[in-house]
Scaffold this motif. Sequence first.
Motif, PDB file in Angstrom:
ATOM      1  N   ARG A   1       0.835  -1.203   0.000  1.00 54.98           N
ATOM      2  CA  ARG A   1       0.000   0.000   0.000  1.00 54.98           C
ATOM      3  C   ARG A   1       0.871   1.255   0.000  1.00 54.98           C
ATOM      4  O   ARG A   1       0.540   2.257  -0.638  1.00 54.98           O
ATOM      5  CB  ARG A   1      -0.927  -0.012   1.215  1.00 54.98           C
ATOM      6  CG  ARG A   1      -2.010  -1.078   1.148  1.00 54.98           C
ATOM      7  CD  ARG A   1      -2.953  -0.994   2.339  1.00 54.98           C
ATOM      8  NE  ARG A   1      -4.030  -1.974   2.228  1.00 54.98           N
ATOM      9  CZ  ARG A   1      -5.111  -1.988   3.001  1.00 54.98           C
ATOM     10  NH1 ARG A   1      -5.259  -1.071   3.952  1.00 54.98           N
ATOM     11  NH2 ARG A   1      -6.045  -2.912   2.838  1.00 54.98           N
ATOM     12  N   HIS A   2       1.965   1.188   0.716  1.00 49.57           N
ATOM     13  CA  HIS A   2       2.915   2.301   0.752  1.00 49.57           C
ATOM     14  C   HIS A   2       3.498   2.553  -0.636  1.00 49.57           C
ATOM     15  O   HIS A   2       3.585   3.705  -1.090  1.00 49.57           O
ATOM     16  CB  HIS A   2       4.017   1.954   1.756  1.00 49.57           C
ATOM     17  CG  HIS A   2       5.148   2.919   1.822  1.00 49.57           C
ATOM     18  ND1 HIS A   2       5.006   4.234   2.211  1.00 49.57           N
ATOM     19  CD2 HIS A   2       6.481   2.754   1.554  1.00 49.57           C
ATOM     20  CE1 HIS A   2       6.182   4.834   2.193  1.00 49.57           C
ATOM     21  NE2 HIS A   2       7.088   3.962   1.790  1.00 49.57           N
TER      22      HIS A   2
ATOM     23  N   ALA B   1       2.120   1.856  -3.407  1.00 49.27           N
ATOM     24  CA  ALA B   1       1.042   2.418  -4.230  1.00 49.27           C
ATOM     25  C   ALA B   1       0.917   3.925  -4.021  1.00 49.27           C
ATOM     26  O   ALA B   1       0.645   4.672  -4.972  1.00 49.27           O
ATOM     27  CB  ALA B   1      -0.278   1.728  -3.911  1.00 49.27           C
ATOM     28  N   THR B   2       1.120   4.396  -2.793  1.00 49.47           N
ATOM     29  CA  THR B   2       1.064   5.845  -2.559  1.00 49.47           C
ATOM     30  C   THR B   2       2.245   6.552  -3.227  1.00 49.47           C
ATOM     31  O   THR B   2       2.102   7.690  -3.694  1.00 49.47           O
ATOM     32  CB  THR B   2       1.051   6.178  -1.059  1.00 49.47           C
ATOM     33  OG1 THR B   2       2.292   5.801  -0.452  1.00 49.47           O
ATOM     34  CG2 THR B   2      -0.099   5.479  -0.350  1.00 49.47           C
TER      35      THR B   2
ATOM     36  N   ALA C   1       3.562   5.569  -6.032  1.00 51.08           N
ATOM     37  CA  ALA C   1       3.195   5.604  -7.449  1.00 51.08           C
ATOM     38  C   ALA C   1       2.202   6.725  -7.731  1.00 51.08           C
ATOM     39  O   ALA C   1       2.233   7.341  -8.804  1.00 51.08           O
ATOM     40  CB  ALA C   1       2.619   4.258  -7.874  1.00 51.08           C
ATOM     41  N   GLU C   2       1.320   7.008  -6.775  1.00 54.13           N
ATOM     42  CA  GLU C   2       0.382   8.117  -6.953  1.00 54.13           C
ATOM     43  C   GLU C   2       1.120   9.456  -7.005  1.00 54.13           C
ATOM     44  O   GLU C   2       0.718  10.370  -7.723  1.00 54.13           O
ATOM     45  CB  GLU C   2      -0.634   8.123  -5.811  1.00 54.13           C
ATOM     46  CG  GLU C   2      -1.619   6.969  -5.858  1.00 54.13           C
ATOM     47  CD  GLU C   2      -2.519   6.930  -4.636  1.00 54.13           C
ATOM     48  OE1 GLU C   2      -2.376   7.826  -3.767  1.00 54.13           O
ATOM     49  OE2 GLU C   2      -3.354   6.016  -4.539  1.00 54.13           O
ATOM     50  N   ARG C   3       2.197   9.568  -6.260  1.00 48.46           N
ATOM     51  CA  ARG C   3       2.977  10.817  -6.232  1.00 48.46           C
ATOM     52  C   ARG C   3       3.896  10.961  -7.435  1.00 48.46           C
ATOM     53  O   ARG C   3       4.017  12.042  -8.011  1.00 48.46           O
ATOM     54  CB  ARG C   3       3.834  10.876  -4.963  1.00 48.46           C
ATOM     55  CG  ARG C   3       3.103  11.102  -3.674  1.00 48.46           C
ATOM     56  CD  ARG C   3       4.098  11.152  -2.517  1.00 48.46           C
ATOM     57  NE  ARG C   3       5.079  12.217  -2.692  1.00 48.46           N
ATOM     58  CZ  ARG C   3       6.255  12.267  -2.062  1.00 48.46           C
ATOM     59  NH1 ARG C   3       6.605  11.290  -1.236  1.00 48.46           N
ATOM     60  NH2 ARG C   3       7.081  13.271  -2.272  1.00 48.46           N
TER      61      ARG C   3
ATOM     62  N   GLY D   1       4.328   8.529 -10.209  1.00 42.66           N
ATOM     63  CA  GLY D   1       4.160   7.682 -11.379  1.00 42.66           C
ATOM     64  C   GLY D   1       4.713   6.299 -11.092  1.00 42.66           C
ATOM     65  O   GLY D   1       4.985   5.944  -9.946  1.00 42.66           O
ATOM     66  N   ASP D   2       4.906   5.512 -12.114  1.00 39.10           N
ATOM     67  CA  ASP D   2       5.323   4.121 -11.934  1.00 39.10           C
ATOM     68  C   ASP D   2       6.737   4.058 -11.369  1.00 39.10           C
ATOM     69  O   ASP D   2       7.701   4.468 -12.019  1.00 39.10           O
ATOM     70  CB  ASP D   2       5.260   3.388 -13.273  1.00 39.10           C
ATOM     71  CG  ASP D   2       5.426   1.882 -13.127  1.00 39.10           C
ATOM     72  OD1 ASP D   2       5.618   1.403 -11.988  1.00 39.10           O
ATOM     73  OD2 ASP D   2       5.356   1.183 -14.159  1.00 39.10           O
TER      74      ASP D   2
END
Length: 210
Positions: free
Chosen positions: A148-149, A151-152, A154-156, A158-159
């Motif tokens: 989950r970390h 994923a956050t 990646a939200e900031r 990108g990949d």
Amino acid sequence: MEFGVDEAGKGPVLGSMFAAAVQAPREALPDGIDDSKRLSDTRREELADRLRGDDRISVGIAEITPERIDAGNMNDLTVAAHAEALAEVAEDGDAGLCDAGDVDADRFASRVADRLDAEVSLGAEHRADESDELVGAASILAKSTRERHVATLAERFGDVGSGYPSDPTTRTFLREYVAETGALPDCARRSWSTCEDVLAAAEQSALDEF
């Protein structure tokens, strides 16, 4: 009550390491608990959700940030992570296992126990996440929290890939970020050789262009 403790994210060059402690009666654990590395992503997250959602199960989570990692050493920080997670759920008289983060399992258990206020009976075993269901449950929650970390991140950004040095996507992200900004992202473990290599390559590229 019994407990189990494990960590995830020792090796990545990006993001935090997490430890989880699970205190629960064994009969409360869902079927299918195993070392998180032996579960599919979907199955791991299903089990993690069930563990988090059961009132009979107490969960402690500790985060070791990149800043702490760069300022310390992983042996000490793994002990700290286990102790901080366990401190959230441990009570006097509890007993359980850590997945040993040291070649000397007894030494690891002793170092974790020394950091606790609660009086517990604490052991450590190598590969305990495979042999003990409570440690397996902790492994699942630590890995789920780490994912989950990521994923956050990646939200900031990108990949960013998995965050591991061996991941080409992660290495590409670091190279491109440094090329664009001249610095490492704040999620990077700056003391890792991967980061040092990326910075050195960027510096050499700048010299070549000059």
